[in-house]
Design a protein around this motif. Structure first.
Motif, PDB file in Angstrom:
ATOM      1  N   THR A 168      -3.091   4.116   5.778  1.00  0.00           N
ATOM      2  CA  THR A 168      -2.932   3.119   6.824  1.00  0.00           C
ATOM      3  C   THR A 168      -3.831   1.921   6.601  1.00  0.00           C
ATOM      4  O   THR A 168      -3.596   0.853   7.124  1.00  0.00           O
ATOM      5  CB  THR A 168      -3.245   3.696   8.215  1.00  0.00           C
ATOM      6  OG1 THR A 168      -4.553   4.230   8.221  1.00  0.00           O
ATOM      7  CG2 THR A 168      -2.241   4.768   8.616  1.00  0.00           C
TER       8      THR A 168
ATOM      9  N   THR B  16     -13.795   5.934   7.076  1.00  0.00           N
ATOM     10  CA  THR B  16     -13.897   4.582   7.620  1.00  0.00           C
ATOM     11  C   THR B  16     -14.772   4.513   8.869  1.00  0.00           C
ATOM     12  O   THR B  16     -15.012   3.439   9.397  1.00  0.00           O
ATOM     13  CB  THR B  16     -12.497   4.030   7.994  1.00  0.00           C
ATOM     14  OG1 THR B  16     -11.833   4.985   8.836  1.00  0.00           O
ATOM     15  CG2 THR B  16     -11.648   3.791   6.769  1.00  0.00           C
TER      16      THR B  16
ATOM     17  N   PRO C 185      -9.314   8.125  -3.311  1.00  0.00           N
ATOM     18  CA  PRO C 185      -8.793   9.153  -2.406  1.00  0.00           C
ATOM     19  C   PRO C 185      -7.972   8.470  -1.309  1.00  0.00           C
ATOM     20  O   PRO C 185      -8.365   7.406  -0.824  1.00  0.00           O
ATOM     21  CB  PRO C 185     -10.045   9.790  -1.808  1.00  0.00           C
ATOM     22  CG  PRO C 185     -11.168   8.838  -2.066  1.00  0.00           C
ATOM     23  CD  PRO C 185     -10.750   7.902  -3.146  1.00  0.00           C
TER      24      PRO C 185
ATOM     25  N   TRP D 116      -3.765  -5.647  16.216  1.00  0.00           N
ATOM     26  CA  TRP D 116      -3.201  -5.552  14.869  1.00  0.00           C
ATOM     27  C   TRP D 116      -1.697  -5.880  14.830  1.00  0.00           C
ATOM     28  O   TRP D 116      -1.095  -5.865  13.785  1.00  0.00           O
ATOM     29  CB  TRP D 116      -3.423  -4.134  14.313  1.00  0.00           C
ATOM     30  CG  TRP D 116      -4.693  -3.986  13.534  1.00  0.00           C
ATOM     31  CD1 TRP D 116      -4.839  -4.156  12.179  1.00  0.00           C
ATOM     32  CD2 TRP D 116      -5.977  -3.629  14.030  1.00  0.00           C
ATOM     33  NE1 TRP D 116      -6.143  -3.921  11.817  1.00  0.00           N
ATOM     34  CE2 TRP D 116      -6.873  -3.600  12.919  1.00  0.00           C
ATOM     35  CE3 TRP D 116      -6.483  -3.343  15.291  1.00  0.00           C
ATOM     36  CZ2 TRP D 116      -8.220  -3.276  13.050  1.00  0.00           C
ATOM     37  CZ3 TRP D 116      -7.829  -3.024  15.412  1.00  0.00           C
ATOM     38  CH2 TRP D 116      -8.680  -2.998  14.306  1.00  0.00           C
TER      39      TRP D 116
ATOM     40  N   GLY E 253      -3.626   8.772   5.048  1.00  0.00           N
ATOM     41  CA  GLY E 253      -2.373   8.234   5.559  1.00  0.00           C
ATOM     42  C   GLY E 253      -2.003   6.885   4.987  1.00  0.00           C
ATOM     43  O   GLY E 253      -0.968   6.322   5.330  1.00  0.00           O
TER      44      GLY E 253
ATOM     45  N   TRP F  78      -4.159   4.632  15.258  1.00  0.00           N
ATOM     46  CA  TRP F  78      -2.949   5.220  14.652  1.00  0.00           C
ATOM     47  C   TRP F  78      -3.068   6.705  14.334  1.00  0.00           C
ATOM     48  O   TRP F  78      -2.935   7.133  13.185  1.00  0.00           O
ATOM     49  CB  TRP F  78      -2.579   4.435  13.388  1.00  0.00           C
ATOM     50  CG  TRP F  78      -2.388   3.011  13.727  1.00  0.00           C
ATOM     51  CD1 TRP F  78      -1.373   2.467  14.429  1.00  0.00           C
ATOM     52  CD2 TRP F  78      -3.293   1.954  13.450  1.00  0.00           C
ATOM     53  NE1 TRP F  78      -1.578   1.115  14.612  1.00  0.00           N
ATOM     54  CE2 TRP F  78      -2.739   0.783  14.017  1.00  0.00           C
ATOM     55  CE3 TRP F  78      -4.521   1.879  12.795  1.00  0.00           C
ATOM     56  CZ2 TRP F  78      -3.374  -0.452  13.941  1.00  0.00           C
ATOM     57  CZ3 TRP F  78      -5.144   0.652  12.704  1.00  0.00           C
ATOM     58  CH2 TRP F  78      -4.564  -0.492  13.280  1.00  0.00           C
TER      59      TRP F  78
ATOM     60  N   THR G 274      -5.550  10.173   8.780  1.00  0.00           N
ATOM     61  CA  THR G 274      -5.981  11.547   8.527  1.00  0.00           C
ATOM     62  C   THR G 274      -7.460  11.723   8.893  1.00  0.00           C
ATOM     63  O   THR G 274      -8.207  10.760   8.976  1.00  0.00           O
ATOM     64  CB  THR G 274      -5.814  11.900   7.044  1.00  0.00           C
ATOM     65  OG1 THR G 274      -6.622  11.011   6.275  1.00  0.00           O
ATOM     66  CG2 THR G 274      -4.359  11.786   6.610  1.00  0.00           C
TER      67      THR G 274
HETATM   68  C1  LIG Z   1     -13.047  -0.704  10.812  1.00  0.00           C
HETATM   69  C2  LIG Z   1     -11.623  -0.223  10.712  1.00  0.00           C
HETATM   70  C3  LIG Z   1     -10.596  -1.105  10.506  1.00  0.00           C
HETATM   71  C4  LIG Z   1      -9.289  -0.680  10.422  1.00  0.00           C
HETATM   72  N1  LIG Z   1      -8.297  -1.572  10.183  1.00  0.00           N
HETATM   73  C5  LIG Z   1      -7.018  -1.141  10.083  1.00  0.00           C
HETATM   74  C6  LIG Z   1      -5.948  -2.036   9.779  1.00  0.00           C
HETATM   75  O1  LIG Z   1      -6.142  -3.232   9.604  1.00  0.00           O
HETATM   76  N2  LIG Z   1      -4.670  -1.554   9.691  1.00  0.00           N
HETATM   77  C7  LIG Z   1      -4.450  -0.241   9.845  1.00  0.00           C
HETATM   78  O2  LIG Z   1      -3.302   0.162   9.732  1.00  0.00           O
HETATM   79  N3  LIG Z   1      -5.475   0.627  10.128  1.00  0.00           N
HETATM   80  C8  LIG Z   1      -6.745   0.191  10.268  1.00  0.00           C
HETATM   81  N4  LIG Z   1      -7.766   1.051  10.536  1.00  0.00           N
HETATM   82  C9  LIG Z   1      -7.520   2.428  10.892  1.00  0.00           C
HETATM   83  C10 LIG Z   1      -7.651   3.365   9.738  1.00  0.00           C
HETATM   84  O3  LIG Z   1      -6.559   3.182   8.919  1.00  0.00           O
HETATM   85  C11 LIG Z   1      -7.589   4.732  10.297  1.00  0.00           C
HETATM   86  O4  LIG Z   1      -8.566   4.862  11.257  1.00  0.00           O
HETATM   87  C12 LIG Z   1      -7.925   5.785   9.288  1.00  0.00           C
HETATM   88  O5  LIG Z   1      -9.292   5.718   8.993  1.00  0.00           O
HETATM   89  C13 LIG Z   1      -7.263   5.664   8.070  1.00  0.00           C
HETATM   90  O6  LIG Z   1      -6.932   6.975   7.692  1.00  0.00           O
HETATM   91  P1  LIG Z   1      -5.995   7.192   6.506  1.00  0.00           P
HETATM   92  O7  LIG Z   1      -5.815   8.651   6.410  1.00  0.00           O
HETATM   93  O8  LIG Z   1      -4.806   6.349   6.659  1.00  0.00           O
HETATM   94  O9  LIG Z   1      -6.936   6.664   5.333  1.00  0.00           O
HETATM   95  P2  LIG Z   1      -6.555   5.743   4.122  1.00  0.00           P
HETATM   96  O10 LIG Z   1      -6.069   4.427   4.640  1.00  0.00           O
HETATM   97  O11 LIG Z   1      -5.627   6.512   3.266  1.00  0.00           O
HETATM   98  O12 LIG Z   1      -7.938   5.570   3.458  1.00  0.00           O
HETATM   99  C14 LIG Z   1      -8.975   4.789   4.054  1.00  0.00           C
HETATM  100  C15 LIG Z   1     -10.243   4.855   3.211  1.00  0.00           C
HETATM  101  O13 LIG Z   1     -10.755   6.166   3.250  1.00  0.00           O
HETATM  102  C16 LIG Z   1     -10.836   6.718   1.962  1.00  0.00           C
HETATM  103  N5  LIG Z   1     -10.437   8.111   2.095  1.00  0.00           N
HETATM  104  C17 LIG Z   1      -9.287   8.602   2.627  1.00  0.00           C
HETATM  105  N6  LIG Z   1      -9.307   9.942   2.630  1.00  0.00           N
HETATM  106  C18 LIG Z   1     -10.484  10.314   2.118  1.00  0.00           C
HETATM  107  C19 LIG Z   1     -11.111  11.564   1.885  1.00  0.00           C
HETATM  108  N7  LIG Z   1     -10.509  12.719   2.183  1.00  0.00           N
HETATM  109  N8  LIG Z   1     -12.348  11.588   1.321  1.00  0.00           N
HETATM  110  C20 LIG Z   1     -12.973  10.437   1.010  1.00  0.00           C
HETATM  111  N9  LIG Z   1     -12.445   9.216   1.218  1.00  0.00           N
HETATM  112  C21 LIG Z   1     -11.215   9.153   1.769  1.00  0.00           C
HETATM  113  C22 LIG Z   1      -9.908   5.894   1.118  1.00  0.00           C
HETATM  114  O14 LIG Z   1     -10.270   5.919  -0.243  1.00  0.00           O
HETATM  115  C23 LIG Z   1     -10.077   4.535   1.748  1.00  0.00           C
HETATM  116  O15 LIG Z   1     -11.250   3.912   1.278  1.00  0.00           O
HETATM  117  C24 LIG Z   1      -9.054   0.644  10.604  1.00  0.00           C
HETATM  118  C25 LIG Z   1     -10.093   1.524  10.804  1.00  0.00           C
HETATM  119  C26 LIG Z   1     -11.355   1.097  10.846  1.00  0.00           C
HETATM  120  C27 LIG Z   1     -12.515   2.049  11.084  1.00  0.00           C
END
Ligand SMILES: Cc1cc2nc3c(=O)[nH]c(=O)nc-3n(C[C@H](O)[C@H](O)[C@H](O)COP(=O)(O)OP(=O)(O)OC[C@H]3O[C@@H](n4cnc5c(N)ncnc54)[C@H](O)[C@@H]3O)c2cc1C
Ligand SMILES: Cc1cc2nc3c(=O)[nH]c(=O)nc-3n(C[C@H](O)[C@H](O)[C@H](O)COP(=O)(O)OP(=O)(O)OC[C@H]3O[C@@H](n4cnc5c(N)ncnc54)[C@H](O)[C@@H]3O)c2cc1C
Lengths: 484, 396
Positions: free
Chosen positions: B55, B127, B50, B282, B53, B115, B120
């Motif tokens: 990220t 996370t 899944p 970062w 964003g 971010w 999202t």
């Molecule tokens: C400990 C930690 C470290 C971080 N380090 C970084 C970093 O190095 N660089 C950076 O850019 N951001 C980092 N982040 C921030 C993180 O990208 C954002 O906080 C956010 O969690 C990511 O959201 P996303 O929508 O981009 O998720 P994604 O990056 O798209 O996904 C992140 C994780 O969540 C899962 N996931 C996503 N959506 C769902 C859903 N609806 N249901 C179930 N699982 C889902 C994915 O499979 C993946 O394992 C970090 C966050 C944390 C908590």
């Protein structure tokens, strides 16, 4: 019945003093605060150490003996009710506060420690343990963790789950695991979060590390009288909407004011909707907030308002509130206390509906509740002597729960599901939702030995549903604690 | 691949399927389409990740999947009954969009995620992200009231509820927060809300060693001040303690704070926007660790990080984000730091930067239990499977 062989193995683990098998003594453990259900356990065990608990559960698993953990037995939903053929494991010999760490605001305790004893132990240093169920002078932390207990001050401070950092838990297999941690965000799944509130169905907590909180600099309690519950409820919404976060907000209706007044004379203004608000924090901030709250009360047409003039007055105001349930006995020979939750804004509508439903049944319902959280405790008054009245009262109390669910609320805000509300679980959750919870159950307890026949609906028990009348818990009857 | 595409088309519509670097990106429009895709994948041994964003997909451990299930079309704030202080939002909504909606009524989810424009709701929940607001409001797990989730086999389950107080059944949202997408796909979340702080003021106290700030930090923790944020940070140029107070200015708390600071032999400066400090770690290609320790051990580890050429931002409750350069020497120093931490009962997780390191150090003995949960929720290891790993070990 347990075989002599198994009993002797249990005796080897806990010693002769740690095993109860005499029929007359077993009776003490037949029920908890929900006395309508009774079942004598096959034996009662009183372990003194985590290792003993591990050995007991290993044995239970080997011989497929179900086990039920028990704290003080003050639960109001039948959580500690023995299952046929089960052993009850109770913690009256595990009552030590193991460590107080002021620098990190943490306390480590055994499961049999009484809630109020934690605050007593740390009060001298200016701290308190925030979750404060009304039963806090008797109920244990093991039971609080299992029920995710709440209290009047949850509105600001949160429930038990916000205050437990770590728990050492013996799984049904006898294996010991550490859930959560003394540092935040323990890596891995949040198994502690799932364990808290699991009502003894996932394992047994034998050691807990709790967060303690600095005592606020100042506390103020306000009373406001309104012509209707609706106006009082609207004031609660306005206080929240104004961005204020009191430490408690409670509402009482006329009947419960009458009852409380007769019981402990708190000098409440007589009205149809009494609002009690407590604010705490830094002194100057408390003054400002109290003024804002008063202003909002007046805006909603409060006919009378007043402050607690001193600490004794403040305690008296709370005493009146806490006495409301027991005092219901002065209104009616029998009564049922319910525990449902609704979205705060639905308060006026739901209370109105409850009134109509009561009228249709020709029964009286009095309301006294944690308004800030939307946690209702409607008290259905009735007389068992009148034929059919008890059944109608029980039925009404259950339909009130259904109403809570229909507004987007819950069938229980603090007393738990236990045996009492197993069948209502099906009203709140679809079969797949319940089946998803069972997946967690199976991971922790594949043999289904930890407090079986609780929490989840079972065809057998829901088929023969019938609930008895309300009997006060001995703790309540003796005036030690009040249902709140 | 072609066959997979053919199967997916009727489930979400052709225009919502794309292929990116050999991975099929599927964008369902609602929970039932998510369920249809997952159920199909699970039955056919197709692995799914899944994403929100995108990220931070590599966090924790890299996963290898044939389907990327994008939640970005599930991006609505479903309901904001503001007087109840709750809100229900779809998982693909960005954190920023959520905040904007809530701010119209002067409310927020009391959490500062990284971010927010891209991250999202689902990703933030998966996370268990959180920042400086931890001090006052607790973690994300304290903010979530209910969720709709889709299990690997396509089962749609509602968990928790929409009211602040609810003890009916197991609190599954707690289990989902921080599960890194390994147990189920989150499609909808209900949060409890708070009013936006009205009277926030920030201050900073600088010092050349962490030890000088330690007693001050403890004194503030033990004080009656209405502290919203208490954050220590440091690098080669020195250390600072950021304090944000949230109380009516008439309450005279600024003066109380100043008094405590002076008593500790330090001086108070007006502060600045302190929430961005963590993001800055970062900005360069570095090794980033999240470490957790007991609050009163924080200062000594803070000093150790800087002595080892690292920089950090830490929350006083005991969460440290530390960044180290990526050369061999500093990685070795970072390993040493983790070793010391482990000895003191702390934990550390690699957030970014080094695949050779142990992803997690200091986890307690719950591995087998986590495994059992994973098997119950995702028996075929369909969701976020680890690279080079056929076992069902959770990817955290
Ligand atoms: C400990 C930690 C470290 C971080 N380090 C970084 C970093 O190095 N660089 C950076 O850019 N951001 C980092 N982040 C921030 C993180 O990208 C954002 O906080 C956010 O969690 C990511 O959201 P996303 O929508 O981009 O998720 P994604 O990056 O798209 O996904 C992140 C994780 O969540 C899962 N996931 C996503 N959506 C769902 C859903 N609806 N249901 C179930 N699982 C889902 C994915 O499979 C993946 O394992 C970090 C966050 C944390 C908590
Ligand atoms: C007068 C009165 C007032 C009350 N007021 C409140 C109130 O304001 N708020 C509130 O939330 N509740 C209230 N309650 C209900 C009750 O006090 C709480 O549910 C309390 O948490 C139960 O604690 P206990 O030690 O009595 O547990 P018990 O009743 O003995 O057990 C409760 C449940 O916990 C399990 N359990 C016990 N110990 C352990 C353990 N170590 N590990 C795992 N499981 C365990 C049991 O199996 C059972 O399912 C009240 C009850 C009474 C009688």
């Amino acid at each position: 019945m347990l075989s002599a062989q198994i009993l002797s193995e249990f005796r080897q683990i806990v010693g002769p003093r740690g095993l109860i098998t005499a029929q007359n003594q077993l009776q003490t453990y037949e029920c908890d605060g929900l006395t309508a259900f009774r079942e004598a356990p096959a034996a009662v065990l009183l372990p003194e150490t985590t290792e003993q608990v591990q050995a007991i559960l290993r044995l239970c698993t080997r011989h497929k003996v179900p086990f039920v953990a028990r704290g003080a037995g003050t639960g109001l939903s039948g959580g500690a009710l023995p299952t046929p053929g089960s052993v009850v494991i109770t913690f009256s010999r595990m009552t030590r506060i193991l460590n107080i760490d002021y620098a990190n605001h943490q306390v480590t305790v055994q499961p049999g420690v009484i809630n109020a004893n934690v605050t007593a132990a740390v009060a001298g240093a200016g701290f308190f343990y925030a979750p404060d169920p009304s039963s806090q002078t008797v109920c244990t932390l093991g039971g609080n963790v299992a029920e995710n207990a709440g209290g009047a001050h949850c509105l600001k401070y949160g429930f038990t789950v916000t205050h437990v950092l770590e728990a050492k838990v013996v799984l049904p297999s006898g294996e010991l695991v550490t859930l959560g941690g003394k540092t935040p965000d323990a890596p891995g799944y949040d198994l502690l979060g799932v364990f808290i509130g699991s009502e003894g169905t996932l394992g047994i907590a034998t050691e807990m590390t709790l967060r303690i909180v600095r005592k606020p600099e100042a506390v103020q309690v306000l009373l406001a009288a309104f012509d209707s519950i609706q106006a009082a409820a609207q004031t609660v919404s306005d206080i929240i909407a104004a961005g204020l976060l009191p430490s408690a907000m409670e509402i009482m209706d006329r009947l419960s004011i009458v009852a409380a007044e007769a019981a402990v004379h708190p000098h409440y203004p007589m009205c149809d909707g009494l609002l009690i608000v407590e604010v705490d924090g830094p002194l100057a901030e408390v003054k400002l907030q109290a003024a804002q709250v008063l202003e909002l009360c007046r805006k909603n047409g409060a006919t009378e308002t007043r402050h607690a003039v001193d600490e004794a007055d403040r305690l008296l105001i709370w005493k009146g509130r806490k006495a409301a349930f027991a005092a219901a006995g002065r209104l009616s020979p029998n009564y049922i206390v319910q525990d449902g939750v609704i979205p705060r804004t639905a308060l006026p509508v739901v209370l109105d509906k409850i009134g109509q439903m009561a009228k249709a049944e020709k029964l009286r319902v009095t309301n006294v509740f944690h308004a800030g959280d939307g946690n209702l405790h409607p008290i259905v008054l009735y007389n068992r002597e009148n034929p059919g009245e008890e059944d109608r009262a029980i039925d009404l109390s259950m339909r009130i729960l259904d109403l809570c669910v229909e507004t987007g609320g819950s069938i229980t805000g603090e007393h738990g599901v236990g045996r009492e509300k197993q069948c209502s679980m099906s009203y709140m959750y679809a079969p797949v939702d319940l089946e998803t919870m069972q997946r967690v159950r199976r991971a922790f307890d594949p043999e289904n030995l930890a407090n079986p026949e609780k929490l989840f609906p079972t065809p057998r028990l829901c088929g023969e549903q019938s609930r008895g009348h309300y009997v006060p818990h001995p703790v309540e009857a003796s005036g030690i604690a009040e249902v709140f | 691949m072609a066959e997979l595409l053919e199967h997916l088309k009727p489930l979400v519509g052709e225009e919502h399927i794309a292929v990116r670097e050999g991975v099929v990106v599927v964008s369902p429009k609602n929970t039932s389409e998510v369920a249809a895709v997952l159920g199909f994948a699970d039955r056919h041994g197709v692995k799914v990740r899944p994403v929100g964003g995108r990220t931070k997909l590599g966090w924790g451990a890299a996963c290898e999947a044939q389907i990327e299930l994008s939640l970005l079309r599930l991006n609505r704030v479903v309901d904001h009954p503001w007087q109840d202080l709750t809100c229900t939002v779809q998982a693909g909504c960005t954190w920023q969009a959520l905040e904007d909606t809530l701010a119209r009524h002067g409310q927020f989810v009391a959490l500062d995620a990284l971010w927010p424009e891209k991250a999202t709701v689902g990703g933030v929940c998966a996370t268990n992200d959180s920042g400086a607001l931890r001090h006052r409001y607790g973690s994300l797990r304290d903010q979530v009231l209910g969720m709709t989730i889709v299990l690997a086999d396509g089962t749609i389950a509602k968990t928790g509820g929409r009211v602040v107080k609810n003890v009916a059944g197991y609190d599954l949202p707690k289990l989902m927060v921080g599960s890194m997408g390994t147990l189920a796909v989150i499609t909808e979340v209900t949060f409890r809300l708070y009013s936006l702080p009205l009277h926030s003021r920030s201050f900073t106290v600088a010092a050349d060693t962490a030890a000088k700030l330690a007693p001050l930090m403890q004194a503030i923790r033990d004080s009656h001040l209405a502290v919203q944020v208490l954050q220590m940070r440091g690098d080669a140029s020195g250390f600072a303690l950021d304090v944000e107070i949230n109380a009516h200015p008439d309450a005279g708390q600024d003066a109380m704070l100043a008094e405590i600071v002076v008593k500790n032999g330090l001086s108070l400066q007006p502060g600045f926007w302190l929430y961005a400090e963590r993001d800055k770690l970062w900005e360069h290609e570095r090794l980033i660790l999240k470490a957790t320790i007991r609050p009163n051990d924080l200062a000594s580890y803070a000093q150790e990080i800087v002595d080892k050429d690292g920089s950090f931002v830490a929350q006083s409750i005991g969460i440290v984000y530390a960044a180290f350069a990526r050369d061999e020497t500093t990685v070795r120093l970072a390993e040493e730091f983790r070793y010391h931490l482990d000895l003191q009962g702390g934990t550390s997780t690699v957030l970014k930067g080094n695949s050779e390191m142990d992803p997690v150090v200091g986890m307690s003995n719950i591995g087998p239990l986590m495994q059992a949960i994973k098997v119950q929720f995702d028996a075929n290891n369909t969701l976020n499977p680890l690279v080079n790993q056929t076992s069902s070990q959770p990817a955290i």
